[in-house]
Scaffold this active site. Sequence first.
Site, PDB file in Angstrom:
ATOM      1  N   CYS A  75       0.812  -1.173  -0.053  1.00 36.00           N
ATOM      2  CA  CYS A  75       0.224  -0.074  -0.109  1.00 36.00           C
ATOM      3  C   CYS A  75       0.673   1.083  -0.085  1.00 36.00           C
ATOM      4  CB  CYS A  75      -0.887   0.001   1.292  1.00 36.00           C
ATOM      5  SG  CYS A  75      -2.042   1.475   1.254  1.00 36.00           S
ATOM      6  N   CYS A 215      -5.142   5.706  -4.566  1.00 33.63           N
ATOM      7  CA  CYS A 215      -4.329   4.424  -4.445  1.00 33.63           C
ATOM      8  C   CYS A 215      -2.881   4.563  -4.909  1.00 33.63           C
ATOM      9  CB  CYS A 215      -4.863   3.421  -5.195  1.00 33.63           C
ATOM     10  SG  CYS A 215      -3.980   1.804  -5.057  1.00 33.63           S
TER      11      CYS A 215
END
EC number: 5.1.1.7
Length: 271
Positions: A75, A215
């Site tokens: 992430c 993202c």
Amino acid sequence: MLINFTKMHGLGNDFMVVDNLAGDITFNAKKITNLANRAFGIGFDQLLVVETSNIRGVDFRYVIYNSNGSEVEQCGNGARCFARFVNYKNLTHSNPITVKTRSNIISLHLNDDNTVCVDMGKPSFNPADIPLLVPQQSEYYQIEGFDLGAISIGNPHCVMLVKDVNTIDVNTIALKIQQSELLPNQANIGFMQILNTHEINLRVYERGSEETLACGSGACAAVAYGVEQGLLKKNVVVHLSGGDALIEYTQGGHIFLSGPAQFVFEGQVEI
């Protein structure tokens, strides 16, 4: 058990961050989904956990759970928040900070303006690394009737070129792609609109969290694919719903993600 937590976000991609260096906190899928609930819990896209590393030269283990309770490999936005958290909490004075994710080792550099630059490693277009069940590597693949690029940034991504990200039915298309037997671990699905060779619009449906405001690894995947296809130059501004990320990628090299990481609030919660 009562635990301390910090709420953070990177371009609106929001996180609950927990120091578990003592190793006395245990999470399971039920606890995580309860905490992630925006009406009855803390509310977040991902839970980030700071754990000790047993690897020489690596400062921390960086553990990531999606809001559905599944542990994931990477992430990018979370990595920036992770770096600011461990620095703010005086858990390390290193800069850069080296962390081990589920898939690889990444480096996090704290900038003077409180932004963070993350060395996300070298993107892989090898189908086996994604994984994508196809006989050979190609520039694009047809998955559930859609032409997609496929990339691993330590986690699996598919990228679709679109004319206008605002007119795409992200949820319907992404869910259809994720159900493909060609993607045994599913993937994050990015929808990229190229504005010019240094600028794109991007929306990303994250595996296990649905569409998020930003993202980081998805931004890296989109730019890497665009550079490899000769559509983008090495420095690209990625416009996401939550703000802008800066990506630098030279074909065949490492990819770098830069952007903000913000503290929201701190608290305690029973788990």
